[in-house]
Design an enzyme around this catalytic site. Structure first.
Site, PDB file in Angstrom:
ATOM      1  N   TYR A  83     -58.201 -15.196  12.208  1.00 47.29           N
ATOM      2  CA  TYR A  83     -58.223 -16.773  11.679  1.00 47.29           C
ATOM      3  C   TYR A  83     -58.423 -16.943  10.080  1.00 47.29           C
ATOM      4  CZ  TYR A  83     -60.179 -21.470  11.332  1.00 47.29           C
ATOM      5  OH  TYR A  83     -60.301 -22.499  10.842  1.00 47.29           O
ATOM      6  N   ASN A  94     -57.721  -9.434  18.712  1.00 48.93           N
ATOM      7  CA  ASN A  94     -57.701 -10.984  19.006  1.00 48.93           C
ATOM      8  C   ASN A  94     -56.915 -11.866  17.992  1.00 48.93           C
ATOM      9  OD1 ASN A  94     -59.159 -13.244  19.753  1.00 48.93           O
ATOM     10  ND2 ASN A  94     -60.404 -13.481  18.136  1.00 48.93           N
ATOM     11  N   SER A  95     -55.599 -11.290  17.927  1.00 46.67           N
ATOM     12  CA  SER A  95     -54.595 -11.504  16.968  1.00 46.67           C
ATOM     13  C   SER A  95     -53.163 -10.919  17.165  1.00 46.67           C
ATOM     14  CB  SER A  95     -54.899 -11.292  15.558  1.00 46.67           C
ATOM     15  OG  SER A  95     -55.051  -9.872  15.481  1.00 46.67           O
ATOM     16  N   LEU A 154     -65.753  -8.072  16.347  1.00 42.19           N
ATOM     17  CA  LEU A 154     -65.636  -9.062  17.645  1.00 42.19           C
ATOM     18  C   LEU A 154     -66.604  -9.923  17.156  1.00 42.19           C
ATOM     19  CD1 LEU A 154     -65.765  -6.078  20.106  1.00 42.19           C
ATOM     20  CD2 LEU A 154     -63.873  -7.653  19.481  1.00 42.19           C
ATOM     21  N   LYS A 155     -66.410 -11.234  17.849  1.00 40.60           N
ATOM     22  CA  LYS A 155     -67.233 -12.368  17.093  1.00 40.60           C
ATOM     23  C   LYS A 155     -67.708 -13.481  18.151  1.00 40.60           C
ATOM     24  CE  LYS A 155     -63.391 -15.621  16.370  1.00 40.60           C
ATOM     25  NZ  LYS A 155     -62.855 -16.517  15.701  1.00 40.60           N
ATOM     26  N   SER A 170     -72.498 -13.768   8.305  1.00 39.45           N
ATOM     27  CA  SER A 170     -72.619 -15.161   8.778  1.00 39.45           C
ATOM     28  C   SER A 170     -73.759 -15.941   8.710  1.00 39.45           C
ATOM     29  CB  SER A 170     -72.495 -14.916  10.534  1.00 39.45           C
ATOM     30  OG  SER A 170     -72.618 -16.175  11.184  1.00 39.45           O
ATOM     31  N   TYR A 183     -74.216 -10.026  18.488  1.00 31.91           N
ATOM     32  CA  TYR A 183     -73.310 -10.313  17.462  1.00 31.91           C
ATOM     33  C   TYR A 183     -73.972 -10.510  16.262  1.00 31.91           C
ATOM     34  CZ  TYR A 183     -70.434 -13.081  14.313  1.00 31.91           C
ATOM     35  OH  TYR A 183     -69.753 -13.356  13.214  1.00 31.91           O
ATOM     36  N   LYS A 204     -74.315  -8.322  12.403  1.00 34.06           N
ATOM     37  CA  LYS A 204     -74.328  -8.911  10.766  1.00 34.06           C
ATOM     38  C   LYS A 204     -75.473  -8.379  10.286  1.00 34.06           C
ATOM     39  CE  LYS A 204     -70.225 -10.692  11.495  1.00 34.06           C
ATOM     40  NZ  LYS A 204     -69.079 -10.040  10.953  1.00 34.06           N
ATOM     41  N   ASN A 263     -69.465 -22.861   9.054  1.00 32.29           N
ATOM     42  CA  ASN A 263     -68.628 -23.229  10.087  1.00 32.29           C
ATOM     43  C   ASN A 263     -67.481 -23.266   9.825  1.00 32.29           C
ATOM     44  OD1 ASN A 263     -71.352 -23.626  11.264  1.00 32.29           O
ATOM     45  ND2 ASN A 263     -70.235 -24.108  13.001  1.00 32.29           N
ATOM     46  N   ARG A 311     -77.076 -26.271  24.609  1.00 26.91           N
ATOM     47  CA  ARG A 311     -76.667 -24.780  24.811  1.00 26.91           C
ATOM     48  C   ARG A 311     -77.637 -23.954  24.420  1.00 26.91           C
ATOM     49  NH1 ARG A 311     -70.995 -23.363  21.832  1.00 26.91           N
ATOM     50  NH2 ARG A 311     -72.483 -23.470  20.060  1.00 26.91           N
ATOM     51  N   PRO A 312     -77.939 -23.023  25.320  1.00 30.40           N
ATOM     52  CA  PRO A 312     -79.097 -22.028  24.961  1.00 30.40           C
ATOM     53  C   PRO A 312     -78.790 -21.265  23.731  1.00 30.40           C
ATOM     54  CG  PRO A 312     -78.511 -21.536  27.191  1.00 30.40           C
ATOM     55  CD  PRO A 312     -77.536 -22.799  26.685  1.00 30.40           C
TER      56      PRO A 312
HETATM   57  P1  NAD Z   1     -60.637 -13.139  14.200  1.00 30.23           P
HETATM   58  O1  NAD Z   1     -61.161 -12.738  15.642  1.00 30.23           O
HETATM   59  O2  NAD Z   1     -59.785 -14.346  14.268  1.00 30.23           O
HETATM   60  O3  NAD Z   1     -60.275 -11.975  13.361  1.00 30.23           O
HETATM   61  C1  NAD Z   1     -60.841 -10.887  13.537  1.00 30.23           C
HETATM   62  C2  NAD Z   1     -59.658  -9.661  13.394  1.00 30.23           C
HETATM   63  O4  NAD Z   1     -60.120  -8.558  13.407  1.00 30.23           O
HETATM   64  C3  NAD Z   1     -58.834  -9.852  14.542  1.00 30.23           C
HETATM   65  O5  NAD Z   1     -57.496  -9.804  14.170  1.00 30.23           O
HETATM   66  C4  NAD Z   1     -58.980  -8.588  15.408  1.00 30.23           C
HETATM   67  O6  NAD Z   1     -57.714  -8.328  16.141  1.00 30.23           O
HETATM   68  C5  NAD Z   1     -59.333  -7.744  14.468  1.00 30.23           C
HETATM   69  N1  NAD Z   1     -60.263  -6.538  15.029  1.00 30.23           N
HETATM   70  C6  NAD Z   1     -61.703  -6.646  15.649  1.00 30.23           C
HETATM   71  N2  NAD Z   1     -62.054  -5.526  15.535  1.00 30.23           N
HETATM   72  C7  NAD Z   1     -61.033  -4.514  15.229  1.00 30.23           C
HETATM   73  C8  NAD Z   1     -61.078  -3.113  14.975  1.00 30.23           C
HETATM   74  N3  NAD Z   1     -61.963  -2.410  15.571  1.00 30.23           N
HETATM   75  N4  NAD Z   1     -60.166  -2.662  14.304  1.00 30.23           N
HETATM   76  C9  NAD Z   1     -59.037  -3.315  13.753  1.00 30.23           C
HETATM   77  N5  NAD Z   1     -59.207  -4.723  13.780  1.00 30.23           N
HETATM   78  C10 NAD Z   1     -60.195  -5.229  14.518  1.00 30.23           C
HETATM   79  O7  NAD Z   1     -62.147 -13.848  13.776  1.00 30.23           O
HETATM   80  P2  NAD Z   1     -62.451 -14.854  12.276  1.00 30.23           P
HETATM   81  O8  NAD Z   1     -62.864 -15.956  12.786  1.00 30.23           O
HETATM   82  O9  NAD Z   1     -61.323 -14.550  11.408  1.00 30.23           O
HETATM   83  O10 NAD Z   1     -63.712 -14.152  11.538  1.00 30.23           O
HETATM   84  C11 NAD Z   1     -63.503 -12.892  10.798  1.00 30.23           C
HETATM   85  C12 NAD Z   1     -64.896 -12.333  10.262  1.00 30.23           C
HETATM   86  O11 NAD Z   1     -65.707 -13.601   9.964  1.00 30.23           O
HETATM   87  C13 NAD Z   1     -65.649 -11.769  11.540  1.00 30.23           C
HETATM   88  O12 NAD Z   1     -66.242 -10.563  10.866  1.00 30.23           O
HETATM   89  C14 NAD Z   1     -66.458 -12.753  11.913  1.00 30.23           C
HETATM   90  O13 NAD Z   1     -67.657 -12.153  12.643  1.00 30.23           O
HETATM   91  C15 NAD Z   1     -67.041 -13.486  10.928  1.00 30.23           C
HETATM   92  N6  NAD Z   1     -67.405 -14.718  10.819  1.00 30.23           N
HETATM   93  C16 NAD Z   1     -66.647 -15.658  11.550  1.00 30.23           C
HETATM   94  C17 NAD Z   1     -67.034 -17.017  11.679  1.00 30.23           C
HETATM   95  C18 NAD Z   1     -66.110 -17.957  12.446  1.00 30.23           C
HETATM   96  O14 NAD Z   1     -66.757 -19.221  12.866  1.00 30.23           O
HETATM   97  N7  NAD Z   1     -64.727 -17.695  12.707  1.00 30.23           N
HETATM   98  C19 NAD Z   1     -68.258 -17.382  11.320  1.00 30.23           C
HETATM   99  C20 NAD Z   1     -68.960 -16.431  10.359  1.00 30.23           C
HETATM  100  C21 NAD Z   1     -68.694 -15.074  10.431  1.00 30.23           C
HETATM  101  N1  UDP Z   2     -70.771 -27.886  20.503  1.00 26.51           N
HETATM  102  C1  UDP Z   2     -70.473 -28.926  21.445  1.00 26.51           C
HETATM  103  N2  UDP Z   2     -69.812 -28.677  22.377  1.00 26.51           N
HETATM  104  C2  UDP Z   2     -68.927 -27.676  22.541  1.00 26.51           C
HETATM  105  C3  UDP Z   2     -69.119 -26.552  21.435  1.00 26.51           C
HETATM  106  C4  UDP Z   2     -70.097 -26.820  20.396  1.00 26.51           C
HETATM  107  O1  UDP Z   2     -71.346 -29.771  21.580  1.00 26.51           O
HETATM  108  O2  UDP Z   2     -67.902 -27.545  23.300  1.00 26.51           O
HETATM  109  C5  UDP Z   2     -71.738 -28.244  19.421  1.00 26.51           C
HETATM  110  C6  UDP Z   2     -72.864 -27.267  19.526  1.00 26.51           C
HETATM  111  O3  UDP Z   2     -74.007 -27.424  20.188  1.00 26.51           O
HETATM  112  C7  UDP Z   2     -73.472 -26.909  17.790  1.00 26.51           C
HETATM  113  C8  UDP Z   2     -72.180 -27.364  17.225  1.00 26.51           C
HETATM  114  O4  UDP Z   2     -71.211 -27.908  18.242  1.00 26.51           O
HETATM  115  O5  UDP Z   2     -74.219 -28.063  17.515  1.00 26.51           O
HETATM  116  C9  UDP Z   2     -71.164 -26.439  16.647  1.00 26.51           C
HETATM  117  O6  UDP Z   2     -70.955 -25.276  17.554  1.00 26.51           O
HETATM  118  P1  UDP Z   2     -69.692 -23.930  17.324  1.00 26.51           P
HETATM  119  O7  UDP Z   2     -70.007 -23.429  18.446  1.00 26.51           O
HETATM  120  O8  UDP Z   2     -68.665 -24.565  16.911  1.00 26.51           O
HETATM  121  O9  UDP Z   2     -70.490 -23.438  16.125  1.00 26.51           O
HETATM  122  P2  UDP Z   2     -71.914 -22.522  16.106  1.00 26.51           P
HETATM  123  O10 UDP Z   2     -72.891 -22.980  17.076  1.00 26.51           O
HETATM  124  O11 UDP Z   2     -71.825 -21.066  15.767  1.00 26.51           O
HETATM  125  O12 UDP Z   2     -72.737 -23.201  14.623  1.00 26.51           O
END
Ligand code: NAD
Ligand code: UDP
Length: 333
Positions: free
Chosen positions: A11, A35-36, A83-84, A124, A148, A152, A178, A289-290
Site C-alpha cells: 500500500y 500481501n501484494s 507483516l503488519k 509506526s 507487531y 518496530k 494513520n 476494541r482491546p
Molecule cells: P503492505 O502489507 O501493504 O506492504 C508491505 C509489503 O511488504 C507487501 O507488499 C508484502 O508483500 C511485503 N513483504 C512483507 N514481508 C516481506 C518479506 N519478508 N520479503 C519481501 N517482501 C515482504 O503494508 P503497508 O501498509 O504498505 O505498510 C508498509 C510499512 O509501513 C510496514 O512496515 C508497516 O508496518 C508500516 N506501517 C504501516 C501503517 C499502516 O497503517 N498501513 C502504519 C504504520 C506503519
Molecule cells: N475503529 C472502529 N471500527 C473499525 C475499525 C476501527 O471503530 O471497524 C476505530 C478504532 O477503535 C480506532 C480508530 O477507528 O479508534 C482507528 O482504528 P484503525 O484500526 O484504523 O487504526 P489504529 O487502531 O491502528 O490507529
C-alpha cells in the site's frame, strides 16, 4: 538515485514508488507478494510512464538479497516490507519477529557491505503507546501491546546500534500515523485481505455494500465525542514525505513523525466520508476494541523544520480518494 524499495508493491510502498519516479529517481522493488500483487508494478508504470525493476524475493533470503546488491549500484534503501496485522501478530509472534526483524537485518547487512549509506525505515506511531498527545519524537517509548509494535521498537533499536557503529550510515526512522486514501488515478490503493481491521477500508467496503454495517469500537473515551481519535494522513502525502526524508538524510539516526498533526474522531471521519461522497454509512456502537488508545496524533514540527515537508491533503480528499479506489476496483484486485 537508484533506490531499492523493499515492500514496494504494498500500500504505502507503491505510492512511494510513484513519488520517487516522479521526483526523477529509479526504483528497484523487492517484494515477496505475501500481501501484494505483481500487477501493481504495471500500475506504477502506467501512472508514471517510467520503468521499474521488480524482484520477487523474500528479504529473509540472504543469498537472493545479496544477488540484488551485486546486480545494481544502489544509492539508498527505503524499507517498507513487514507483516503488519496487529491481531495476527499476537497469534503468530514468531512469524512476526522473524519476518520483520530478519528482513531488516539482512537489508542492513548488505547496505553496510556495499557501502549503501542511505536508509529510510517505516516505523509506526504505535511505538508511543499511551504517551500524552500530541506525540513528539523525544518522548520516551512505552511498551507496545503486541508483537507487531515490538518489531518496530526493536528495529528502531537495531538501526540506532548500527548507526552508532558505522558513522557513515544515515538513517531516517519515519513514524507513520494513520495512512488512508489512494492515488487520485484510482489505480493503486489499499486492498486488505479478508475483512478489514482498519477503519477507512471498512468504511469503503460498507459504502460498496460488501459489508453491511460499520462497528464503532466504543463511544465512551475521553475525546471530543467519545469515539477514538486518530491522525489520518493521505497516503500520497506520506509518500511525498519519504522523498523529502531521502533528500534530507543526515549521518546518524533521525526520527520523524509523519502525520497531519490533527486528530479526527471515528464519528467525524464517518461524517466526512458521507459528506465527501454523498453515501450514508450505517453504523452501530459496540464495545471498545482491546488494546486501543483514546487519542493518537502527531506533533509534526520536526518534519516540517528539518525535511521541509508537511501534509497538504485534507480529510475530505482522503475520503474521496479512498472511495474512488474502492469503487474502481473489483473484489479480486
Ligand atoms: P503492505 O502489507 O501493504 O506492504 C508491505 C509489503 O511488504 C507487501 O507488499 C508484502 O508483500 C511485503 N513483504 C512483507 N514481508 C516481506 C518479506 N519478508 N520479503 C519481501 N517482501 C515482504 O503494508 P503497508 O501498509 O504498505 O505498510 C508498509 C510499512 O509501513 C510496514 O512496515 C508497516 O508496518 C508500516 N506501517 C504501516 C501503517 C499502516 O497503517 N498501513 C502504519 C504504520 C506503519
Ligand atoms: N475503529 C472502529 N471500527 C473499525 C475499525 C476501527 O471503530 O471497524 C476505530 C478504532 O477503535 C480506532 C480508530 O477507528 O479508534 C482507528 O482504528 P484503525 O484500526 O484504523 O487504526 P489504529 O487502531 O491502528 O490507529
Amino acid at each position: 538515485m537508484n533506490i531499492l524499495v523493499s515492500g514496494g508493491l504494498g500500500y504505502i510502498g507503491s505510492h512511494t514508488c510513484v513519488a520517487l519516479l516522479e521526483a526523477g529517481h529509479s526504483v528497484i522493488i523487492v517484494d515477496n507478494l505475501s500481501n501484494s500483487k505483481k500487477e501493481t508494478a504495471e500500475k506504477i508504470i502506467n501512472i508514471t510512464n517510467k520503468q521499474v525493476i521488480f524482484y520477487e524475493v523474500d528479504l529473509t533470503d540472504d543469498k537472493a538479497v545479496s544477488m540484488i546488491f551485486d546486480n545494481h549500484k544502489i544509492d539508498g534503501v527505503i524499507h517498507f516490507a513487514a507483516l503488519k496485522a496487529v491481531g495476527e501478530s499476537i497469534k503468530k509472534p514468531i512469524e512476526y519477529y522473524y519476518n520483520n526483524l530478519v528482513s531488516t537485518m539482512v537489508l542492513v547487512k548488505y547496505c553496510l557491505k556495499y557501502n549503501v549509506n542511505k536508509f529510510v525505515f517505516s516505523s509506526s506511531a504505535t511505538v508511543y503507546g499511551e504517551n500524552r498527545v500530541p506525540f513528539n519524537e523525544l518522548m520516551e517509548l512505552f511498551p507496545t501491546t503486541n508483537p507487531y509494535g515490538e518489531t518496530k521498537v526493536m528495529s528502531e533499536r537495531i538501526l540506532k546500534d548500527v548507526a552508532q557503529a558505522n558513522p557513515m550510515f544515515s538513517v531516517s526512522i519515519l513514524r507513520y500515523f494513520n495512512p488512508v486514501g489512494a492515488h487520485e488515478s484510482g489505480l493503486i490503493g489499499e486492498s486488505p485481505n479478508g475483512i478489514p481491521n482498519n477503519l477507512m477500508p471498512y468504511i469503503t467496503q460498507v459504502a460498496k455494500g460488501k459489508l453491511k454495517k460499520l462497528k464503532v469500537f466504543g463511544d465512551n473515551y475521553p475525546t471530543v465525542d467519545g469515539t477514538g481519535v486518530r491522525d489520518f494522513i493521505h497516503v500520497v502525502d506520506l509518500a511525498e514525505g519519504h522523498v523529502a526524508a531521502l533528500n534530507n538524510l543526515k549521518k546518524g539516526v533521525h526520527i520523524y513523525n509523519l502525520g497531519t498533526g490533527k486528530g479526527t474522531s471515528v464519528l467525524e471521519l464517518i461524517n466526512a466520508f458521507e459528506e465527501a461522497n454523498g453515501i450514508k454509512i450505517p453504523y452501530e456502537v459496540v464495545d471498545r476494541r482491546p488494546g486501543d488508545i483514546a487519542e493518537c496524533y502527531a506533533d509534526v514540527t520536526k518534519a516540517y523544520q528539518e525535511l521541509g515537508w508537511r501534509a497538504s491533503r485534507d480529510i475530505f480528499r482522503m475520503c474521496k480518494d479512498a472511495w474512488n479506489f474502492e469503487k474502481n476496483n473489483s473484489l479480486d484486485y
